[in-house]
Design a protein around this motif. Structure first.
Motif, PDB file in Angstrom:
ATOM      1  N   MET A  47      13.941  17.009  22.898  1.00  0.00           N
ATOM      2  CA  MET A  47      14.488  18.652  23.617  1.00  0.00           C
ATOM      3  C   MET A  47      13.407  19.572  22.936  1.00  0.00           C
ATOM      4  O   MET A  47      13.830  19.820  21.264  1.00  0.00           O
ATOM      5  N   ILE A  48      12.800  20.218  23.502  1.00  0.00           N
ATOM      6  CA  ILE A  48      12.641  21.491  22.726  1.00  0.00           C
ATOM      7  C   ILE A  48      12.168  22.575  24.370  1.00  0.00           C
ATOM      8  O   ILE A  48      11.780  22.432  25.413  1.00  0.00           O
ATOM      9  N   ILE A  49      12.634  23.325  23.826  1.00  0.00           N
ATOM     10  CA  ILE A  49      12.459  25.232  24.848  1.00  0.00           C
ATOM     11  C   ILE A  49      10.559  25.640  24.287  1.00  0.00           C
ATOM     12  O   ILE A  49      10.368  25.876  23.205  1.00  0.00           O
ATOM     13  N   ASN A 104       1.139  17.010  19.424  1.00  0.00           N
ATOM     14  CA  ASN A 104       2.212  15.584  18.565  1.00  0.00           C
ATOM     15  C   ASN A 104       3.468  16.168  18.128  1.00  0.00           C
ATOM     16  O   ASN A 104       4.370  15.571  18.128  1.00  0.00           O
ATOM     17  N   TYR A 105       3.755  16.792  19.309  1.00  0.00           N
ATOM     18  CA  TYR A 105       4.925  17.234  19.564  1.00  0.00           C
ATOM     19  C   TYR A 105       5.652  16.621  21.007  1.00  0.00           C
ATOM     20  O   TYR A 105       5.869  16.480  21.550  1.00  0.00           O
ATOM     21  N   THR A 106       6.603  15.664  19.735  1.00  0.00           N
ATOM     22  CA  THR A 106       6.348  14.451  21.002  1.00  0.00           C
ATOM     23  C   THR A 106       8.756  14.458  20.826  1.00  0.00           C
ATOM     24  O   THR A 106       9.080  13.358  21.893  1.00  0.00           O
ATOM     25  N   PHE A 107       9.568  15.027  20.078  1.00  0.00           N
ATOM     26  CA  PHE A 107      10.686  15.368  20.279  1.00  0.00           C
ATOM     27  C   PHE A 107      11.168  16.176  21.565  1.00  0.00           C
ATOM     28  O   PHE A 107      10.002  16.568  22.241  1.00  0.00           O
ATOM     29  N   ASN A 149       9.713  24.561  13.661  1.00  0.00           N
ATOM     30  CA  ASN A 149       9.726  25.729  15.021  1.00  0.00           C
ATOM     31  C   ASN A 149       9.158  27.605  14.070  1.00  0.00           C
ATOM     32  O   ASN A 149       9.084  28.333  15.160  1.00  0.00           O
ATOM     33  N   ALA A 198       7.550  26.638  20.213  1.00  0.00           N
ATOM     34  CA  ALA A 198       7.636  25.141  21.389  1.00  0.00           C
ATOM     35  C   ALA A 198       9.324  25.192  20.337  1.00  0.00           C
ATOM     36  O   ALA A 198       9.129  24.521  18.929  1.00  0.00           O
ATOM     37  N   LEU A 199      10.569  25.699  20.613  1.00  0.00           N
ATOM     38  CA  LEU A 199      11.472  25.848  19.756  1.00  0.00           C
ATOM     39  C   LEU A 199      12.436  24.250  19.450  1.00  0.00           C
ATOM     40  O   LEU A 199      12.822  23.490  21.114  1.00  0.00           O
ATOM     41  N   HIS A 200      11.701  23.489  18.649  1.00  0.00           N
ATOM     42  CA  HIS A 200      12.808  21.992  18.817  1.00  0.00           C
ATOM     43  C   HIS A 200      14.319  22.454  18.476  1.00  0.00           C
ATOM     44  O   HIS A 200      14.452  22.784  17.771  1.00  0.00           O
ATOM     45  N   GLN A 201      14.545  21.887  19.480  1.00  0.00           N
ATOM     46  CA  GLN A 201      16.408  21.691  19.820  1.00  0.00           C
ATOM     47  C   GLN A 201      17.013  20.455  18.063  1.00  0.00           C
ATOM     48  O   GLN A 201      17.426  19.661  19.351  1.00  0.00           O
ATOM     49  N   ILE A 202      16.905  20.728  17.254  1.00  0.00           N
ATOM     50  CA  ILE A 202      16.749  19.791  16.465  1.00  0.00           C
ATOM     51  C   ILE A 202      18.098  20.455  15.838  1.00  0.00           C
ATOM     52  O   ILE A 202      17.071  21.096  14.141  1.00  0.00           O
ATOM     53  N   TYR A 261       5.942  13.687  12.873  1.00  0.00           N
ATOM     54  CA  TYR A 261       6.016  14.974  12.761  1.00  0.00           C
ATOM     55  C   TYR A 261       6.028  14.821  11.371  1.00  0.00           C
ATOM     56  O   TYR A 261       5.513  15.583  10.332  1.00  0.00           O
ATOM     57  N   ASN A 265       2.962  28.140  17.319  1.00  0.00           N
ATOM     58  CA  ASN A 265       4.652  27.743  16.334  1.00  0.00           C
ATOM     59  C   ASN A 265       3.513  28.294  14.801  1.00  0.00           C
ATOM     60  O   ASN A 265       3.881  27.599  14.012  1.00  0.00           O
ATOM     61  N   GLY A 266       2.724  29.464  15.092  1.00  0.00           N
ATOM     62  CA  GLY A 266       2.143  29.789  14.151  1.00  0.00           C
ATOM     63  C   GLY A 266       0.614  29.090  13.972  1.00  0.00           C
ATOM     64  O   GLY A 266      -0.066  29.379  12.731  1.00  0.00           O
ATOM     65  N   HIS A 267       0.743  28.010  14.738  1.00  0.00           N
ATOM     66  CA  HIS A 267      -0.469  27.152  14.147  1.00  0.00           C
ATOM     67  C   HIS A 267      -1.463  28.018  15.716  1.00  0.00           C
ATOM     68  O   HIS A 267      -1.121  28.235  16.561  1.00  0.00           O
TER      69      HIS A 267
END
Ligand code: SF4
Lengths: 65, 718
Positions: free
Chosen positions: A30-32, A25-28, B523, A58-62, B297, A5-7
């Motif tokens: 719903m991530i694609i 720390n991507y804990t969500f 994202n 890592a596309l967070h579906q939120i 986040y 994601n650009g990082h």
């Protein structure tokens, strides 16, 4: 390095999708995830390798709130 | 309780009465609205015109249209001409699709002096409609406390006075439900709208809309929270509204194509059944599902929006609240809402205030309440948050504004801008639970420093600088309000799109227009200004639509179909957009598509922008935001994210190694303010507005809202 994601994140030997998400720390729930454009199912995160220099999305579906 | 109910019943005195034959519903509309003038006691029926249906649709649209007719550019929130309009919308009241029981409240706000709209659950809006009224329009002011009673069963509307022993909303709703229900099983047919003592003493008064929870055997409350609707209600000397309607049926809306609605409902209900437990767990935790995510986040507001996470964040995590919420009960705020997210804490024993020692049912906390009354004020104690949530609701003050304004006070206190003498002895440091609760009680009672706090952040900034010599520029930077409304509880500093989502919102910084933080900041789906502008066009328009129909936004994207990720635009949840097209067409018999859906919203949205203009606002200067919503104000804030900020400055070609933090702050500020202004330019252009934020005449024409009185307002600014 790998890009997510650009990082830029330091690549590690044996890095998996799961490990990369932990570093971020991507804990969500719903991530694609796409590694170099390839969709990776959640069940494979544990084992799917992230190669050096990979571009990961890592596309967070939120869109909540 | 019984004696209070009897006293109420025995003291009822009818001041005005109107009888009517409830209009039959045709395709989601009754075609009639109810007008009540509290100054004269006039009660009458009005016809819903073709223009109202075609252009304004219902709900918020009807509210804006009626309010426009009632007020003039000089009208103030506490003038008798200001109205409160409550309306559901054509889809409102269906029970086959989740989230269809909302009411929309529209009035002139005491905080912003312009139009405010608030979307609220509970059963009032649908029952009002099924009682024969597409909207309730309340005009004028009474000279004594009154109630409006709408009996949809017998076709009678009355204005009454009566003795009510309490100003606490949870008790008002309970007493009135008892008083008007014929039996225990009849309680579900009653809905009450009430304002509490906090609405008498503050500008952040709310309206509590009730519904009866047959499982718990208690009256539950949902809040029209933003902008001081309850304050206007009490200024009119309204104590409560009551509606009773006992004939709810699957086809009460008399829809054109019932099967189409049922089919859409089946699709989403299956998703909820099968996927909610692995997605957002709305049925277990409601919107508190966001708490852990926001802290993880770096987006949870901490200490007046200075920081985005806290080591004590886990103490108020999603799981902590999950363990407090009663599980496996139906918590829908309208029939058929299988998403059932209105969680409650049962048997909570209060430790402070007038109900100390009593065990109560607390509605919530939802995410906004827990973040605002919690982390933003440095409170990481779930019990204190639940207690504050209860008292805000029952006093009838907005939890979101309360969180943001107390956080502002606490920062001012910690920085020595105000002190103990000014606060009447309250040591309002971040995290001081006793002082925090006492301030809420003072707002409820209209005492001490609570009277100042209840004026909101904008007025406090003026008082602190004019009376206590505070630096007004600094207060402007850290006081989290725009247009006079307090910010809701998301940290927008690192998301330019969300900065616009807040700053460009018609009513002030409430996230219900656009919530783009994840798309933008996490994202990275909106890399260009044009991408951000497109999102700031589409999402506010799409979200406006819920308020025209009587719908809740949550079932749109807090549950997603399994194959949503394979769609072109997952953020829009295309399958659910199609569901909305289906249920709208199913109810009304029309044949709109997803583009016409956006057009419906665009008409009302632009009308509201012109309404702001008519009231003396609605230009570019009114879309200005406090700097803290764009970036770090203080050295500590900068240093808490130094790596991120330094790298941004490096990208600008600056040599950060040779700069002091003060210099870096200044350079970053210049950059971020320029970015915001550039974003505003691009969004205005996308929306068809001038550089000053005025809808162009061709935009009004394209949307079919070029009525002479609308054009006249706009032309003055072109
Ligand atoms: S999703 Fe939640 S807030 Fe929305 S209607 Fe359903 S229960 Fe009410």
């Amino acid at each position: 390095m790998v890009e997510i994601n650009g990082h830029l994140v330091k690549w590690e030997e044996g890095m998996t999708v799961k490990r990369l998400l932990e570093i971020m720390n991507y804990t969500f729930p719903m991530i694609i995830v796409r590694v170099n454009g390839e969709a990776v199912n959640k069940e494979e995160w544990d084992t799917y390798p992230v190669p050096r220099g990979a571009k990961v999305q890592a596309l967070h579906q939120i869109a909540g709130g | 309780m019984e004696s209070a109910v009897n006293r109420f019943k025995q003291s009822r005195k009818v001041l005005a009465e109107y009888t009517y034959e409830p209009a039959a519903l045709v395709r989601g509309y009754t075609g009639k609205t109810l007008f009540v003038d509290l100054s004269t006691g006039l009660i009458k029926s009005k016809e819903v015109t073709r223009t109202m249906k075609d252009i304004f649709i219902g709900g918020r649209g009807f509210g804006l249209w009626y309010l426009w007719q009632a007020v003039n550019p000089q009208t103030k929130w506490n003038d008798p001409e200001n109205e409160i309009i409550i309306s559901s919308g054509p889809v409102g009241g269906i029970t086959q699709y989740p989230g269809a029981g909302k009411s929309l409240v529209v009035t002139l706000s005491p905080l912003t002096n312009s139009v405010i709209d608030s979307n609220v659950g509970g059963h009032f809006g649908p029952y009002l409609k099924f009682s024969g009224w597409d909207a309730l329009e309340i005009y004028g002011k009474s000279d004594k406390d009154v109630f409006i009673i709408i009996d949809g069963d017998s076709g009678k509307v009355t204005i009454e006075e009566a003795v009510l022993d309490t100003t606490a909303c949870h008790l008002i709703s309970e007493i009135l439900t008892e008083a008007f229900a014929h039996s225990e099983s009849d309680k579900k047919n009653i809905s009450v709208v009430s304002a509490g003592s906090g609405a008498d003493h503050t500008l952040i008064g709310i309206l509590n809309f009730s519904f009866y929870d047959p499982h718990r055997k208690v009256v539950r409350l949902k809040q029209a929270g933003r902008g001081g609707t309850g304050t206007v209600f009490r200024d009119k000397k309204l104590r409560a509204l009551v509606v009773r309607f006992s004939g709810l049926k699957a086809k009460s809306n008399n829809p054109a194509d019932f099967e189409r609605i049922v089919a859409a409902g089946k699709r989403i209900n299956r998703e909820i059944r099968e996927l909610d437990d692995v997605q957002n767990r709305m049925r277990q935790v409601g919107t508190a599902s966001l708490l852990t995510v926001m802290n993880d986040y770096d987006l949870l507001p901490v200490h007046n929006f200075q920081y985005g996470s806290h080591v004590d964040g886990p103490k108020i995590s999603t799981e902590v609240f999950r363990s407090r919420f009663t599980q496996n009960v139906f918590d829908g705020c309208w029939h058929g809402c299988t998403l059932s997210c209105c969680k409650a804490v049962d048997g909570f024993e209060l430790k402070t205030g007038p109900f100390k020692g009593e065990k109560v049912v607390v509605d919530g906390p939802e995410y906004e309440n827990a973040a605002g009354l919690g982390s933003n004020c440095g409170i990481f104690d779930p019990d204190c948050i639940i207690e504050a949530n209860f008292y805000c609701d029952t006093y009838g003050i907005d939890t979101i504004s309360t969180g943001t304004l107390v956080a502002f006070i606490m920062e001012c206190y910690e920085r020595g801008i105000i002190n103990k003498e000014i606060t009447g002895g309250l040591e309002l440091n971040f995290g001081n639970k006793e002082a925090f609760m006492e301030l809420i009680h003072q707002m409820g009672r209209g005492e001490g420093f609570g009277k100042i706090a209840g004026l909101g952040v904008r007025r406090m900034k003026k008082i602190f600088s004019e009376q206590y010599g505070a630096d007004s520029n600094f207060l402007q930077d850290i006081g989290m309000e725009a247009k006079g409304l307090e910010y809701s509880q998301y940290l927008s500093k690192e998301s330019l799109a969300q900065q616009g989502g807040y700053g460009l919102a018609n009513k002030g910084p409430q996230h219900d227009e656009a919530w783009l933080i994840f798309m933008d900041m996490v994202n990275k789906q909106l890399p260009t200004f044009e991408d951000k502008a497109e999102a700031l066009h589409y999402f506010p328009m799409f979200r406006t639509w819920f308020g025209l129909q009587g719908l809740c936004k949550l079932p749109w994207n807090d549950i997603e179909p399994e194959d949503n990720k394979q769609t072109d635009e997952p953020a829009k949840v295309p399958a659910h957009v199609q569901n909305y097209v289906d249920i709208y067409n199913g109810v009304t018999g029309q044949n709109i598509d997803k583009d016409e859906l956006i057009l419906q919203s665009e008409r009302v949205y632009n009308f509201q922008r012109v309404f702001n203009l008519r009231m003396g606002f609605g230009t570019r200067k009114d879309d200005a935001v406090p700097y803290r919503s764009l970036g770090p104000v203080t050295v500590e804030e900068y240093e808490s994210r130094a790596e991120r900020y330094d790298s941004q400055l490096k990208e600008l070609g600056l040599n950060v190694e040779e700069m002091s933090t003060g210099e870096k702050l200044k350079a970053l500020r210049k950059h971020r303010e320029e970015m915001y202004e550039k974003l505003v330019d691009v969004v205005y252009q996308r929306r068809g507005w001038t550089k000053n934020g005025i809808p162009r005449l061709e935009t009004l024409r394209r949307l079919g809202i070029d009525f002479p009185e609308v054009v006249a307002v706009v032309e003055k600014h072109l």
